[in-house]
Design a protein around this motif. Structure first.
Motif, PDB file in Angstrom:
ATOM      1  N   PRO A  37      34.373  47.202  45.532  1.00 42.35           N
ATOM      2  CA  PRO A  37      34.304  48.149  44.430  1.00 42.35           C
ATOM      3  C   PRO A  37      35.623  48.048  43.666  1.00 42.35           C
ATOM      4  O   PRO A  37      35.477  48.036  42.182  1.00 42.35           O
ATOM      5  CB  PRO A  37      34.071  49.444  45.094  1.00 42.35           C
ATOM      6  N   HIS A  38      36.730  48.257  44.267  1.00 44.94           N
ATOM      7  CA  HIS A  38      37.908  48.184  43.328  1.00 44.94           C
ATOM      8  C   HIS A  38      38.153  46.614  42.663  1.00 44.94           C
ATOM      9  O   HIS A  38      38.597  46.709  41.647  1.00 44.94           O
ATOM     10  CB  HIS A  38      39.050  48.510  44.141  1.00 44.94           C
ATOM     11  N   LYS A  39      37.634  45.643  43.230  1.00 39.52           N
ATOM     12  CA  LYS A  39      37.703  44.623  42.385  1.00 39.52           C
ATOM     13  C   LYS A  39      36.952  44.457  41.168  1.00 39.52           C
ATOM     14  O   LYS A  39      36.961  43.817  40.071  1.00 39.52           O
ATOM     15  CB  LYS A  39      37.643  43.105  43.150  1.00 39.52           C
ATOM     16  N   TYR A  40      35.621  44.821  41.298  1.00 36.51           N
ATOM     17  CA  TYR A  40      34.415  45.011  40.276  1.00 36.51           C
ATOM     18  C   TYR A  40      35.156  45.803  39.367  1.00 36.51           C
ATOM     19  O   TYR A  40      34.786  45.703  38.082  1.00 36.51           O
ATOM     20  CB  TYR A  40      33.227  45.470  41.172  1.00 36.51           C
ATOM     21  N   PHE A  41      35.600  47.031  39.690  1.00 42.54           N
ATOM     22  CA  PHE A  41      36.269  48.102  38.589  1.00 42.54           C
ATOM     23  C   PHE A  41      37.036  47.190  37.916  1.00 42.54           C
ATOM     24  O   PHE A  41      37.264  47.354  36.737  1.00 42.54           O
ATOM     25  CB  PHE A  41      36.928  49.226  39.461  1.00 42.54           C
ATOM     26  N   LEU A  42      38.335  46.711  38.344  1.00 45.02           N
ATOM     27  CA  LEU A  42      39.282  46.157  37.880  1.00 45.02           C
ATOM     28  C   LEU A  42      38.939  45.014  36.712  1.00 45.02           C
ATOM     29  O   LEU A  42      39.123  44.717  35.642  1.00 45.02           O
ATOM     30  CB  LEU A  42      40.348  45.377  38.463  1.00 45.02           C
ATOM     31  N   ASN A  43      37.896  43.987  37.111  1.00 43.68           N
ATOM     32  CA  ASN A  43      37.433  42.959  36.354  1.00 43.68           C
ATOM     33  C   ASN A  43      36.612  43.594  35.183  1.00 43.68           C
ATOM     34  O   ASN A  43      36.677  42.991  34.228  1.00 43.68           O
ATOM     35  CB  ASN A  43      36.468  42.142  37.340  1.00 43.68           C
ATOM     36  N   LEU A  44      35.898  44.776  35.476  1.00 46.66           N
ATOM     37  CA  LEU A  44      35.242  45.412  34.149  1.00 46.66           C
ATOM     38  C   LEU A  44      36.175  45.753  33.192  1.00 46.66           C
ATOM     39  O   LEU A  44      36.092  45.852  32.006  1.00 46.66           O
ATOM     40  CB  LEU A  44      34.281  46.329  34.798  1.00 46.66           C
ATOM     41  N   PHE A  45      37.080  46.271  33.572  1.00 48.50           N
ATOM     42  CA  PHE A  45      38.563  46.933  32.774  1.00 48.50           C
ATOM     43  C   PHE A  45      39.057  45.721  32.230  1.00 48.50           C
ATOM     44  O   PHE A  45      39.058  46.002  30.910  1.00 48.50           O
ATOM     45  CB  PHE A  45      39.438  47.821  33.830  1.00 48.50           C
ATOM     46  N   LYS A  46      39.303  44.594  32.855  1.00 44.02           N
ATOM     47  CA  LYS A  46      39.966  43.466  32.202  1.00 44.02           C
ATOM     48  C   LYS A  46      38.879  42.967  31.187  1.00 44.02           C
ATOM     49  O   LYS A  46      39.525  42.465  29.955  1.00 44.02           O
ATOM     50  CB  LYS A  46      40.042  42.372  33.294  1.00 44.02           C
ATOM     51  N   GLU A  47      37.638  42.804  31.315  1.00 41.27           N
ATOM     52  CA  GLU A  47      36.825  42.421  30.169  1.00 41.27           C
ATOM     53  C   GLU A  47      36.629  43.301  29.072  1.00 41.27           C
ATOM     54  O   GLU A  47      36.581  42.865  27.849  1.00 41.27           O
ATOM     55  CB  GLU A  47      35.304  42.256  31.205  1.00 41.27           C
TER      56      GLU A  47
END
Length: 381
Positions: free
Chosen positions: A165-175
């Motif tokens: 989840p934390h990687k998913y979270f950060l990638n959505l933020f990056k995008e």
């Protein structure tokens, strides 16, 4: 919370961004956009650094004790994290494109974080079963699509849990940063926020919002994050399930019962290791009514209302119990429970707990008995 280190030079941040997770189970992509807006408000157009997840809020265990490996990748078994987003789930939508002799594959929310391995075929006659799954056996955030799909098939949509989840979270933020013309080329990783970091934005919600989703829709992630919130509040970071359960034991004592007579290992009841009784649940319900009137209202209003909403939306309709029962369901394989409050015909409020286990066949047989008991209680004069 979002923090940064380094220097702001004009529109360039020469430093790192840190997301500090606080366990919010209802955080979603709309909430994430408030952090993008906060970064934009500082005039930042480029980040020359890295993006880190500070997940020190809780321990590293992603599931509760006794959770079953073969519940993966069901959304009923969400991976637990300090940084949660969209219920730690992802939906994949698949539509046959006859003209292009291919599949239109869409992720909801749209993201490039997941990889997709597609070996499926568009056919007139299906020979091999169509199959779509998140690659849980390798613990990857990757979709595997195989088999045959009929050219006339309507869209297929499946929702799965997310492995990290934390990687998913950060990638959505990056995008989202990139969609808002904020350049980021650094790496994504985990790291504890340094003490000299400066705050950019904080997002929070009341527990009244969290408990409604928890009880109305029987949300396991909300229940687990509640347990971790108790542990962090009273015993500090990193929070653990066992720290939270100490507070549940205190509630059992306040209810006039002995916590040594029961076994609790998680917040949601997904684990078969939990051992409780109808007497315990009834004792807790009575405690809130008699000793905590304000919390009683918050609790009872968070329960599904019979025939109205949540997991009781389609139950007890057309009977004396309709909209008279406020109760929480509890369901596992072979287990069906219902505990809460019912308004009797004579004006009394009756607390009740019904626990059915080892039933076989359709769950409707068990819930039918529960419905009838509630109807009898509602008709009580």
């Amino acid at each position: 919370q979002l923090y940064y280190t380094g220097k702001l030079t004009g529109s360039i941040l020469k430093g790192n961004l840190y997301f500090i997770g606080g366990g919010d189970p209802d955080f979603n992509t709309d909430n994430l956009s408030t952090f993008v807006d906060a970064v934009k408000s500082l005039g930042i157009t480029r980040v020359e650094g890295n993006l880190y997840a500070d997940i020190s809020y809780k321990d590293s265990l992603f599931w509760g004790m006794g959770w079953m490996w073969d519940d993966d990748p069901s959304t009923d078994a969400p991976y637990l994290s300090a940084l949660n987003i969209n219920g730690n789930t992802i939906t994949i939508s698949i539509t046959p494109d006859v003209a292009g002799d291919s599949l239109k594959i869409k992720l909801i929310p749209e993201t490039e974080y997941f990889t997709i391995k597609n070996s499926s075929k568009l056919v007139d006659k299906v020979k091999n079963p169509f199959y779509v799954i998140r690659n849980y056996y390798d613990r990857k955030d990757e979709f595997v699509i195989s088999g045959d799909i009929n050219k006339n098939q309507q869209s297929v949509a499946r929702t799965f849990n997310v492995n990290a989840p934390h990687k998913y979270f950060l990638n959505l933020f990056k995008e989202q940063l990139e969609k808002n013309n904020i350049s980021f080329k650094g790496k994504i990783d985990t790291l504890t926020t340094p003490p000299n970091a400066k705050q950019i934005h904080t997002f929070s919600r009341t527990y009244g919002q969290v408990i409604k989703e928890l009880n109305k829709n029987s949300n396991n992630l909300n229940a687990e994050m509640t347990l971790f919130a108790l542990g962090e509040k009273y015993f500090g970071k990193p929070s653990t399930a066992s720290k939270g359960i100490k507070m549940i034991d205190s509630l059992i004592i306040a209810s006039g019962l002995n916590p040594g007579n029961y076994r609790l290992v998680d917040g949601s009841g997904v684990s078969h290791y939990n051992l409780v009784t109808a007497e315990l649940l009834l004792g807790v319900l009575k405690y809130f009514y008699y000793e905590q009137p304000e919390l009683y209202r918050l609790l009872s209003d968070s329960f599904p209302f019979s025939g109205v909403d949540g997991t009781l939306k389609n139950r007890m309709r057309g009977s004396a119990a309709e909209n008279n029962v406020k109760a929480k369901t509890g369901t596992l394989s072979g287990i069906s429970c219902l505990s809460g409050y019912v308004n009797a015909k004579n004006g009394d409020i009756i607390a009740f707990s019904i626990m059915i286990q080892n039933h076989f066949g359709k769950t409707s047989r068990a819930t039918g008995y529960q419905n009838r008991i509630c109807e009898i209680l509602a008709e009580y004069e």
